[in-house]
Design a protein around this motif. Structure first.
Motif, PDB file in Angstrom:
ATOM      1  N   UNK A 110       0.834  -1.210   0.000  1.00 42.52           N
ATOM      2  CA  UNK A 110       0.000   0.000   0.000  1.00 42.52           C
ATOM      3  C   UNK A 110       0.867   1.258   0.000  1.00 42.52           C
ATOM      4  N   UNK A 111       1.900   1.263   0.831  1.00 43.26           N
ATOM      5  CA  UNK A 111       2.804   2.414   0.851  1.00 43.26           C
ATOM      6  C   UNK A 111       3.473   2.587  -0.508  1.00 43.26           C
ATOM      7  N   UNK A 112       3.826   1.476  -1.140  1.00 40.76           N
ATOM      8  CA  UNK A 112       4.480   1.526  -2.447  1.00 40.76           C
ATOM      9  C   UNK A 112       3.585   2.159  -3.498  1.00 40.76           C
ATOM     10  N   UNK A 113       2.327   1.762  -3.524  1.00 43.98           N
ATOM     11  CA  UNK A 113       1.412   2.238  -4.556  1.00 43.98           C
ATOM     12  C   UNK A 113       0.914   3.646  -4.248  1.00 43.98           C
TER      13      UNK A 113
ATOM     14  N   UNK B   9       0.281   2.447 -14.864  1.00 40.38           N
ATOM     15  CA  UNK B   9      -0.428   3.696 -14.591  1.00 40.38           C
ATOM     16  C   UNK B   9      -0.782   3.814 -13.116  1.00 40.38           C
ATOM     17  N   UNK B  10      -1.306   2.721 -12.567  1.00 37.24           N
ATOM     18  CA  UNK B  10      -1.715   2.741 -11.162  1.00 37.24           C
ATOM     19  C   UNK B  10      -0.518   2.879 -10.232  1.00 37.24           C
ATOM     20  N   UNK B  11       0.615   2.282 -10.618  1.00 42.26           N
ATOM     21  CA  UNK B  11       1.808   2.367  -9.783  1.00 42.26           C
ATOM     22  C   UNK B  11       2.395   3.773  -9.785  1.00 42.26           C
ATOM     23  N   UNK B  12       2.416   4.408 -10.938  1.00 41.38           N
ATOM     24  CA  UNK B  12       3.094   5.703 -11.077  1.00 41.38           C
ATOM     25  C   UNK B  12       2.222   6.889 -10.696  1.00 41.38           C
ATOM     26  N   UNK B  13       0.914   6.715 -10.656  1.00 41.07           N
ATOM     27  CA  UNK B  13       0.016   7.851 -10.427  1.00 41.07           C
ATOM     28  C   UNK B  13       0.267   8.474  -9.047  1.00 41.07           C
TER      29      UNK B  13
ATOM     30  N   UNK C 251       7.402   3.501  -5.298  1.00 37.54           N
ATOM     31  CA  UNK C 251       8.522   2.591  -5.552  1.00 37.54           C
ATOM     32  C   UNK C 251       7.966   1.207  -5.872  1.00 37.54           C
ATOM     33  N   UNK C 252       8.174   0.700  -7.092  1.00 38.77           N
ATOM     34  CA  UNK C 252       7.549  -0.566  -7.476  1.00 38.77           C
ATOM     35  C   UNK C 252       7.984  -1.731  -6.586  1.00 38.77           C
ATOM     36  N   UNK C 253       7.024  -2.600  -6.301  1.00 35.35           N
ATOM     37  CA  UNK C 253       7.290  -3.873  -5.635  1.00 35.35           C
ATOM     38  C   UNK C 253       6.940  -4.977  -6.627  1.00 35.35           C
ATOM     39  N   UNK C 254       7.875  -5.881  -6.852  1.00 36.93           N
ATOM     40  CA  UNK C 254       7.641  -6.993  -7.771  1.00 36.93           C
ATOM     41  C   UNK C 254       7.247  -8.242  -6.998  1.00 36.93           C
TER      42      UNK C 254
END
Length: 321
Positions: free
Chosen positions: A127-130, A297-301, A135-138
């Motif tokens: 949640x903090x990542x998004x 898109x959702x990650x970077x927004x 910062x992307x989590x794989x």
């Protein structure tokens, strides 16, 4: 039909040093088989933004778009925490806490009870990542006790133009699957060659790009795939494709997603030459690509831009009235 119960898979987030084990429990064996056969894979991990404590990522499994579910939970809010789902939105999802969105869902297994604390920790970090730090989590999904890995399915078509399109879409999907697409990174950094964004604004363009990309993958291409599998007449499929994909893709091209618009034009140009199998292959490959774009898109927004806006409870609303 295969008995999928007892199979164990590991869902790992190496960047968080967290791994949980899920056991497939025999529900929805066709979906579970498709998941099992696709392992191992890696994907950008996402978190629900409006539904509550739910993790999901795009799974590189084209058949998830159309495989039937034999067991449906009428309201996923009622599912036990730790339930693992396969979705026709091409997602692998995990409920790890309270959900607010009522919708049916297709379960395939459960996270082990002893791994629930680790799942909760992963949920908060993701949640903090998004939402906060972008910062992307794989995620890595693999058969328990085996090595991880990764591959993007490469479909084929008999028609030469369609097959070349599939090849190029596959190559682009591989390029962006685990790394931010350059055009989206530029867009989110404020570099918009077309000038999209009235009075030099950026946030409205980001909002519109997100709002167009997600339904293009989930509803349009997912719907075309399901229509092809369910024997919709080919003339109708071609007509629906022309009605549905061109306008949003052209707009997204104007906003910076020029590769998407170029792929779309090639798809529309070869439509009349496609039989059902070729149509299904092209639409499936494009669905995976567009859903990948949607995930980034959702990650970077910049969701935290609106962090000052918080919901009011009924009592609070009454005091403000």
């Amino acid at each position: 039909m295969t008995d999928t119960s007892g199979r164990q898979l590991e869902i790992a987030w190496p960047g968080l040093d967290i791994t949980v084990t899920a056991e497939l429990d025999g529900r929805n064996p066709e979906l579970a088989d498709a998941l099992w056969e696709a392992l191992p894979y890696r994907s950008l991990q996402g978190h629900a933004l409006v539904a509550g404590q739910h993790l999901y990522h795009v799974a590189p499994i084209p058949s998830l778009l159309h495989l039937p579910a034999s067991t449906r939970i009428p309201d996923r809010r009622d599912a036990p925490d730790g339930t693992v789902f396969c979705s026709a939105l091409q997602h692998l999802g995990i409920k790890y806490g309270e959900l607010t969105e009522p919708m049916p869902a297709s379960p395939v297994g459960r996270i082990r009870p002893e791994d629930m604390p680790a799942l909760l920790a992963a949920g908060q970090a993701i949640w903090d990542s998004v939402y906060a730090n972008n910062e992307p989590v794989l995620a890595e999904v693999r058969k328990a006790g085996t090595e991880g890995g990764h591959r993007i399915p490469h479909l084929t078509a008999a028609d030469a133009d369609a097959n070349r399109l599939i090849h190029d879409v596959h190559a682009e999907t591989e390029r962006i699957w685990l790394d931010p697409p350059a055009e989206l990174a530029d867009l989110h950094g404020g570099l918009i060659p077309s000038g999209a964004g009235t009075f030099d604004t950026v946030l409205p363009t980001l909002l519109f790009v997100n709002g167009e990309t997600r339904p293009l993958g989930y509803a349009t291409y997912g719907g075309l795939v399901r229509g092809a599998v369910q024997d919709m007449p080919m003339d109708s499929l071609r007509h629906m494709a022309r009605l549905l994909v061109g306008i949003p893709a052209e707009f997204l091209g104007y906003c910076g997603l020029e590769k998407l618009w170029a792929f779309t034009q090639r798809f529309l140009a070869c439509l009349d030459n496609l039989d059902r199998d070729d149509f299904l292959a092209v639409a499936s490959q494009l669905a995976l690509y567009v859903n990948c774009l949607g995930g980034w898109n959702l990650q970077l927004y910049p969701w935290a831009t609106g962090d000052h806006l918080r919901q009011l409870r009924p009592a609070e609303a009454g005091r403000q009235a």
